[in-house]
Scaffold this motif. Structure first.
Motif, PDB file in Angstrom:
ATOM      1  N   ALA A   1      -6.050  -1.678   6.654  1.00 37.01           N
ATOM      2  CA  ALA A   1      -7.185  -2.591   6.561  1.00 37.01           C
ATOM      3  C   ALA A   1      -8.446  -2.019   7.206  1.00 37.01           C
ATOM      4  CB  ALA A   1      -6.827  -3.918   7.211  1.00 37.01           C
ATOM      5  N   GLU A   2      -8.296  -1.432   8.396  1.00 35.82           N
ATOM      6  CA  GLU A   2      -9.476  -0.994   9.143  1.00 35.82           C
ATOM      7  C   GLU A   2      -9.921   0.429   8.807  1.00 35.82           C
ATOM      8  OE1 GLU A   2      -8.896  -1.685  13.340  1.00 35.82           O
ATOM      9  OE2 GLU A   2      -7.913  -3.600  12.934  1.00 35.82           O
ATOM     10  N   LEU A   3      -8.949   1.312   8.560  1.00 41.82           N
ATOM     11  CA  LEU A   3      -9.318   2.702   8.280  1.00 41.82           C
ATOM     12  C   LEU A   3      -9.206   3.037   6.801  1.00 41.82           C
ATOM     13  CD1 LEU A   3      -7.635   4.549  11.299  1.00 41.82           C
ATOM     14  CD2 LEU A   3      -9.907   3.541  11.152  1.00 41.82           C
ATOM     15  N   GLY A   4      -8.738   2.084   6.029  1.00 42.14           N
ATOM     16  CA  GLY A   4      -8.682   2.270   4.579  1.00 42.14           C
ATOM     17  C   GLY A   4      -7.663   3.288   4.105  1.00 42.14           C
ATOM     18  N   MET A   5      -6.653   3.538   4.907  1.00 44.24           N
ATOM     19  CA  MET A   5      -5.659   4.543   4.516  1.00 44.24           C
ATOM     20  C   MET A   5      -4.647   3.965   3.548  1.00 44.24           C
ATOM     21  SD  MET A   5      -4.766   6.556   8.017  1.00 44.24           S
ATOM     22  CE  MET A   5      -6.107   7.162   9.040  1.00 44.24           C
ATOM     23  N   THR A   6      -4.283   4.783   2.580  1.00 42.99           N
ATOM     24  CA  THR A   6      -3.180   4.436   1.698  1.00 42.99           C
ATOM     25  C   THR A   6      -1.901   4.828   2.436  1.00 42.99           C
ATOM     26  OG1 THR A   6      -4.541   4.970  -0.210  1.00 42.99           O
ATOM     27  CG2 THR A   6      -2.149   4.879  -0.563  1.00 42.99           C
ATOM     28  N   ILE A   7      -0.932   3.941   2.428  1.00 43.07           N
ATOM     29  CA  ILE A   7       0.305   4.226   3.172  1.00 43.07           C
ATOM     30  C   ILE A   7       1.459   4.371   2.180  1.00 43.07           C
ATOM     31  CG2 ILE A   7       1.830   3.461   5.041  1.00 43.07           C
ATOM     32  CD1 ILE A   7      -0.976   3.516   6.104  1.00 43.07           C
ATOM     33  N   PHE A   8       2.184   5.427   2.327  1.00 41.39           N
ATOM     34  CA  PHE A   8       3.398   5.638   1.529  1.00 41.39           C
ATOM     35  C   PHE A   8       4.543   5.675   2.527  1.00 41.39           C
ATOM     36  CE2 PHE A   8       6.718   7.835  -0.670  1.00 41.39           C
ATOM     37  CZ  PHE A   8       6.486   7.727  -2.039  1.00 41.39           C
ATOM     38  N   MET A   9       5.426   4.681   2.445  1.00 37.72           N
ATOM     39  CA  MET A   9       6.420   4.510   3.503  1.00 37.72           C
ATOM     40  C   MET A   9       7.840   4.471   2.939  1.00 37.72           C
ATOM     41  SD  MET A   9       6.412   1.511   6.347  1.00 37.72           S
ATOM     42  CE  MET A   9       6.717   0.124   5.280  1.00 37.72           C
ATOM     43  N   ASN A  10       8.665   5.380   3.401  1.00 38.97           N
ATOM     44  CA  ASN A  10      10.094   5.340   3.076  1.00 38.97           C
ATOM     45  C   ASN A  10      10.792   4.412   4.041  1.00 38.97           C
ATOM     46  OD1 ASN A  10      10.072   7.199   1.075  1.00 38.97           O
ATOM     47  ND2 ASN A  10      11.036   8.853   2.233  1.00 38.97           N
ATOM     48  N   THR A  11      11.618   3.572   3.539  1.00 37.65           N
ATOM     49  CA  THR A  11      12.348   2.702   4.467  1.00 37.65           C
ATOM     50  C   THR A  11      13.550   2.083   3.778  1.00 37.65           C
ATOM     51  OG1 THR A  11      12.148   0.789   5.942  1.00 37.65           O
ATOM     52  CG2 THR A  11      10.915   0.680   3.887  1.00 37.65           C
ATOM     53  N   HIS A  12      14.495   1.628   4.572  1.00 42.10           N
ATOM     54  CA  HIS A  12      15.447   0.724   3.955  1.00 42.10           C
ATOM     55  C   HIS A  12      15.516  -0.589   4.728  1.00 42.10           C
ATOM     56  CE1 HIS A  12      17.678   4.004   6.000  1.00 42.10           C
ATOM     57  NE2 HIS A  12      18.495   3.088   6.434  1.00 42.10           N
ATOM     58  N   LEU A  13      14.471  -0.830   5.488  1.00 45.45           N
ATOM     59  CA  LEU A  13      14.365  -2.119   6.169  1.00 45.45           C
ATOM     60  C   LEU A  13      13.558  -3.079   5.292  1.00 45.45           C
ATOM     61  CD1 LEU A  13      13.670  -1.776   9.992  1.00 45.45           C
ATOM     62  CD2 LEU A  13      15.714  -2.611   8.833  1.00 45.45           C
TER      63      LEU A  13
ATOM     64  N   GLY B   1       5.905   0.719  -0.391  1.00 41.44           N
ATOM     65  CA  GLY B   1       7.228   0.788   0.231  1.00 41.44           C
ATOM     66  C   GLY B   1       8.205   1.433  -0.729  1.00 41.44           C
ATOM     67  N   PHE B   2       8.782   2.552  -0.297  1.00 34.22           N
ATOM     68  CA  PHE B   2       9.702   3.291  -1.164  1.00 34.22           C
ATOM     69  C   PHE B   2      11.117   2.981  -0.687  1.00 34.22           C
ATOM     70  CE2 PHE B   2      10.414   7.681  -3.253  1.00 34.22           C
ATOM     71  CZ  PHE B   2      10.361   7.115  -4.520  1.00 34.22           C
ATOM     72  N   LEU B   3      11.854   2.269  -1.499  1.00 42.52           N
ATOM     73  CA  LEU B   3      13.180   1.796  -1.093  1.00 42.52           C
ATOM     74  C   LEU B   3      14.282   2.597  -1.768  1.00 42.52           C
ATOM     75  CD1 LEU B   3      12.477  -2.017  -1.608  1.00 42.52           C
ATOM     76  CD2 LEU B   3      12.488  -0.768   0.552  1.00 42.52           C
ATOM     77  N   GLY B   4      15.428   2.610  -1.144  1.00 43.89           N
ATOM     78  CA  GLY B   4      16.575   3.289  -1.726  1.00 43.89           C
ATOM     79  C   GLY B   4      17.631   3.504  -0.669  1.00 43.89           C
ATOM     80  N   HIS B   5      18.864   3.624  -1.139  1.00 43.26           N
ATOM     81  CA  HIS B   5      19.953   3.834  -0.176  1.00 43.26           C
ATOM     82  C   HIS B   5      19.881   5.261   0.373  1.00 43.26           C
ATOM     83  CE1 HIS B   5      21.989   6.178  -3.258  1.00 43.26           C
ATOM     84  NE2 HIS B   5      21.794   5.168  -4.108  1.00 43.26           N
ATOM     85  N   ASN B   6      20.710   5.549   1.391  1.00 43.61           N
ATOM     86  CA  ASN B   6      20.721   6.903   1.948  1.00 43.61           C
ATOM     87  C   ASN B   6      21.103   7.908   0.861  1.00 43.61           C
ATOM     88  OD1 ASN B   6      20.100   6.001   4.494  1.00 43.61           O
ATOM     89  ND2 ASN B   6      22.240   5.769   5.107  1.00 43.61           N
TER      90      ASN B   6
ATOM     91  N   LEU C   1       4.890   8.026   5.832  1.00 47.35           N
ATOM     92  CA  LEU C   1       5.758   7.664   6.952  1.00 47.35           C
ATOM     93  C   LEU C   1       7.206   7.669   6.452  1.00 47.35           C
ATOM     94  CD1 LEU C   1       3.703   4.556   8.209  1.00 47.35           C
ATOM     95  CD2 LEU C   1       3.609   6.887   9.112  1.00 47.35           C
ATOM     96  N   ASP C   2       8.032   8.483   7.084  1.00 47.44           N
ATOM     97  CA  ASP C   2       9.425   8.580   6.654  1.00 47.44           C
ATOM     98  C   ASP C   2      10.300   7.791   7.640  1.00 47.44           C
ATOM     99  OD1 ASP C   2      11.747   9.246   5.398  1.00 47.44           O
ATOM    100  OD2 ASP C   2      11.599  11.410   5.729  1.00 47.44           O
ATOM    101  N   GLU C   3      10.834   6.686   7.176  1.00 46.95           N
ATOM    102  CA  GLU C   3      11.667   5.811   8.009  1.00 46.95           C
ATOM    103  C   GLU C   3      11.018   5.580   9.377  1.00 46.95           C
ATOM    104  OE1 GLU C   3      14.140   4.329   6.773  1.00 46.95           O
ATOM    105  OE2 GLU C   3      14.961   5.571   5.160  1.00 46.95           O
ATOM    106  N   PRO C   4       9.818   5.048   9.409  1.00 50.57           N
ATOM    107  CA  PRO C   4       9.091   4.962  10.683  1.00 50.57           C
ATOM    108  C   PRO C   4       9.717   4.008  11.699  1.00 50.57           C
ATOM    109  CG  PRO C   4       7.922   3.742   8.979  1.00 50.57           C
ATOM    110  CD  PRO C   4       9.043   4.461   8.298  1.00 50.57           C
ATOM    111  N   THR C   5      10.532   3.068  11.234  1.00 47.30           N
ATOM    112  CA  THR C   5      11.102   2.106  12.181  1.00 47.30           C
ATOM    113  C   THR C   5      12.460   2.553  12.715  1.00 47.30           C
ATOM    114  OG1 THR C   5      11.975   0.915  10.267  1.00 47.30           O
ATOM    115  CG2 THR C   5       9.940   0.082  11.230  1.00 47.30           C
ATOM    116  N   SER C   6      12.913   3.716  12.247  1.00 44.78           N
ATOM    117  CA  SER C   6      14.231   4.204  12.656  1.00 44.78           C
ATOM    118  C   SER C   6      14.312   4.340  14.180  1.00 44.78           C
ATOM    119  CB  SER C   6      14.467   5.561  12.002  1.00 44.78           C
ATOM    120  OG  SER C   6      15.621   6.161  12.512  1.00 44.78           O
ATOM    121  N   GLY C   7      15.271   3.656  14.762  1.00 39.69           N
ATOM    122  CA  GLY C   7      15.526   3.780  16.198  1.00 39.69           C
ATOM    123  C   GLY C   7      14.615   2.960  17.089  1.00 39.69           C
ATOM    124  N   LEU C   8      13.724   2.179  16.502  1.00 33.00           N
ATOM    125  CA  LEU C   8      12.816   1.376  17.341  1.00 33.00           C
ATOM    126  C   LEU C   8      13.446   0.018  17.668  1.00 33.00           C
ATOM    127  CD1 LEU C   8       9.299   1.913  15.701  1.00 33.00           C
ATOM    128  CD2 LEU C   8      10.274   3.035  17.703  1.00 33.00           C
TER     129      LEU C   8
END
Lengths: 327, 259
Positions: free
Chosen positions: B199-211, B52-57, B175-182
């Motif tokens: 867990a199932e596909l073994g993907m590494t996830i890099f996610m930008n968010t401020h949630l 989870g990559f956090l930071g203000h706008n 994933l760049d702000e994937p929850t934006s607007g949901l």
């Protein structure tokens, strides 16, 4: 890239083609262009047929009266394509600019450019894919227009075109495809360079206005003899010899006028296609090789414009790619 | 400007390097004109993490993702994804990653299947129909396959967006702000999807968010970016452990941001 799958450029081309065919505005433009082309050929074909009928009637009457028959008028069916070529020049160019604009707008509206640019696709694939897709669409449209025109000339004009004439028609419409593709590249480039999409479209349309309508008309509008109906010199009752003396004082002006015309892509397209089809009388019955030799300057200019716009389009794509800026 | 990474509480574990590292950034900087968007970032993400990559706008999160996804070129430093340099081996990186930008709409005039087919072709997927069915099945949206995307809600578009990102089974998903607007239900579904992808596909996830609530639920590791500098990086568990006085991740984040 997995073997057995289309090259990315082909996938992009197919995508461009499919997307364009689902756009209603484009569909209306295409149908409109084909219809006006068909209408103009229909009218010209009827006129052509009437002229032949008149001549045949004259021949019959002359023979009945025992009078010698004069030579038949110079009637060339390919000349019936003149309005179609003019529609390609004007409406075709607008259509192509619109197509280029929509290519960019589609990616920007859907925020999909970033998806495209993160797929294993080279910039060259993106550019050639777009050009190929647009080219295929343009060839489809002009191909349909050419087929309808040839059919109407045959059915309504009573003259079915032979192999040589069909080759000339094919060359004319392929040249028209290249001409439209150049305007497509202009539309893509200007739209891609503009932060606000509509600005790119407006600039492209201004360019269209200059290249298609204003500059080609400069020759006529700047010609001093065209300023008064019937001719300025005639109205002033100036003798031909004196007219030449007057014009000799404006040789620089005349040269500038000619040079300005030379800068117009449309003018070169017109000169070349009018020569190929024999719309320009002096090229009637002239071989294609002679036409090509005589019009090599116009062919070269078309090549220069195509290379220039392809380069600009390439620079636009490179910039999008490097900066990650939406097109 | 002082390097706030040095002022952060001593909760940082040394960033993993070498074996197991799937994302490596060394001194990565990026300038937009006269302003520095990123200032010499050193960051490593291990395979299998949900980062989870956090930071203000405006902190530089999206710029970081753009560099890692090859959309932009760093003006200094170097970055590698799956062992490939993002500049020198752009195509190799692109084959190994999936990416979902913020607010992606896809192609409105095409159906979901047509959208996916196009991206599958560009990604060189071998068995395209199967890959599409698998991706849609994984996300539970087979019913959307033959509907035009232009008729979709934000949540539906997001799911098709994720489907295009996983069609070719990438090793890393950005994933760049994937929850934006949901809406809350959409956020919950997305959270479940991210966990299953990992867990199932073994993907590494890099996610930008401020949630932060999402980060605390799904992420295994977090990084905090402020004004273009990485000021903190550690596992979520250790972060919570090392800030016993803070009631929530939000409080920890505020404390880190305040330096």
């Amino acid at each position: 890239m997995t073997s057995g799958h289309p090259h990315p450029a082909i996938a992009i081309a197919g995508h461009e083609y499919r997307s364009a065919t689902r756009n209603r505005v484009l569909a209306i433009l295409v149908v409109g262009m084909v219809l006006v082309a068909a209408a103009s050929v229909t009218i010209a074909s009827y006129d052509f047929k009437a002229q032949i009928a008149d001549y045949n009637s004259y021949v019959a009457q002359a023979k009945a009266a025992g009078v010698a028959v004069t030579a038949p008028p110079q009637l060339f069916p390919l000349q019936l394509l003149r309005p179609v070529i003019e529609y390609v020049q004007i409406i075709g160019a607008v259509f192509a600019i619109g197509l280029g604009y929509l290519t960019v707008a589609r990616e920007r509206t859907g925020n999909t450019l970033r998806l495209l640019l993160t797929r294993p696709v080279r910039n060259t694939d993106l550019m050639f894919g777009r050009l190929l897709g647009a080219g295929a669409l343009i060839v489809t449209i002009l191909g349909a227009t050419a087929l309808i025109s040839v059919f109407l000339i045959g059915v309504l004009g009573g003259t079915w075109l032979g192999g040589g004439d069909l080759l000339r028609v094919a060359i004319t419409f392929l040249t028209g495809s290249l001409y439209m593709l150049i305007f497509y590249a202009l539309g893509v480039w200007l739209s891609a360079r503009s932060r606000a999409l509509v600005n790119g479209l407006v600039v492209a349309l201004v360019a269209w206005l200059m290249v298609v309508l204003i500059i080609p008309q400069i020759g006529d509008t700047m010609d001093p003899d065209n300023q008064v109906p019937g001719g300025l010199f005639a109205a002033l009752q100036v003798q031909k010899a004196d007219e030449k003396k007057v014009l000799a004082h404006f040789s620089t002006y005349e040269r500038i006028r000619n040079d300005l015309e030379e800068t117009s892509l449309t003018k070169h397209f017109e000169r070349l296609t009018f020569a190929v089809t024999g719309i320009k009388d002096k090229y009637n019955g002239v071989s294609l090789a002679t036409v090509a030799a005589d019009k090599r300057g116009d062919i070269a200019w078309l090549g220069v414009y195509a290379a220039l716009l392809a380069t600009l389009m390439w620079s636009g794509i490179r910039r999008e790619s490097v900066t990650g800026k939406d097109t | 400007m002082p390097n706030r990474a040095t002022q952060a509480p001593k909760a940082e574990t040394p960033a993993p390097t070498g074996e197991g590292a799937i994302i490596e950034m060394a001194g990565v900087g990026h300038r937009y004109g006269q302003s520095d968007a990123l200032r010499g970032i050193d960051l490593t993400v291990s395979e299998g993490e949900i980062f989870g990559f956090l930071g203000h706008n405006g902190a530089g999160k999206t710029t970081t993702i753009h560099i890692l996804t090859t959309l932009i070129v760093p003006t200094s430093g170097s970055a590698r994804v799956c062992g490939h340099d993002v500049v020198a081996h752009r195509l190799d990186v692109q084959r190994a990653i999936g990416y979902l930008p913020e607010n992606v709409r896809m192609y409105d005039h095409l159906t979901a299947r047509e959208n996916l087919r196009f991206f599958a072709r560009l990604s060189g997927v071998a068995d395209i129909p199967r890959a599409i069915d698998d991706a849609l099945g994984f996300l539970g949206c087979q019913d959307l396959a033959d509907r035009r995307v232009g008729t979709f809600s934000k949540g539906m578009r997001q799911r098709i967006g994720i489907a295009q990102a996983i069609l070719h089974r990438p090793r890393v998903l950005f994933l760049d702000e994937p929850t934006s607007g949901l809406d809350p239900m959409g956020v919950r579904q997305l959270r479940d999807t991210i966990e299953r992808l990992n867990a199932e596909l073994g993907m590494t996830i890099f996610m930008n968010t401020h949630l932060l609530s999402e980060v605390s639920r799904v992420c295994s590791t977090i990084g905090v970016l402020a004004d273009g500098e990485l000021i903190y990086r550690d596992t979520l568990a250790r972060t919570l452990e090392c800030f016993p006085d803070e009631a929530s991740l939000e409080d920890i984040y505020v404390r880190l941001e305040d330096g």
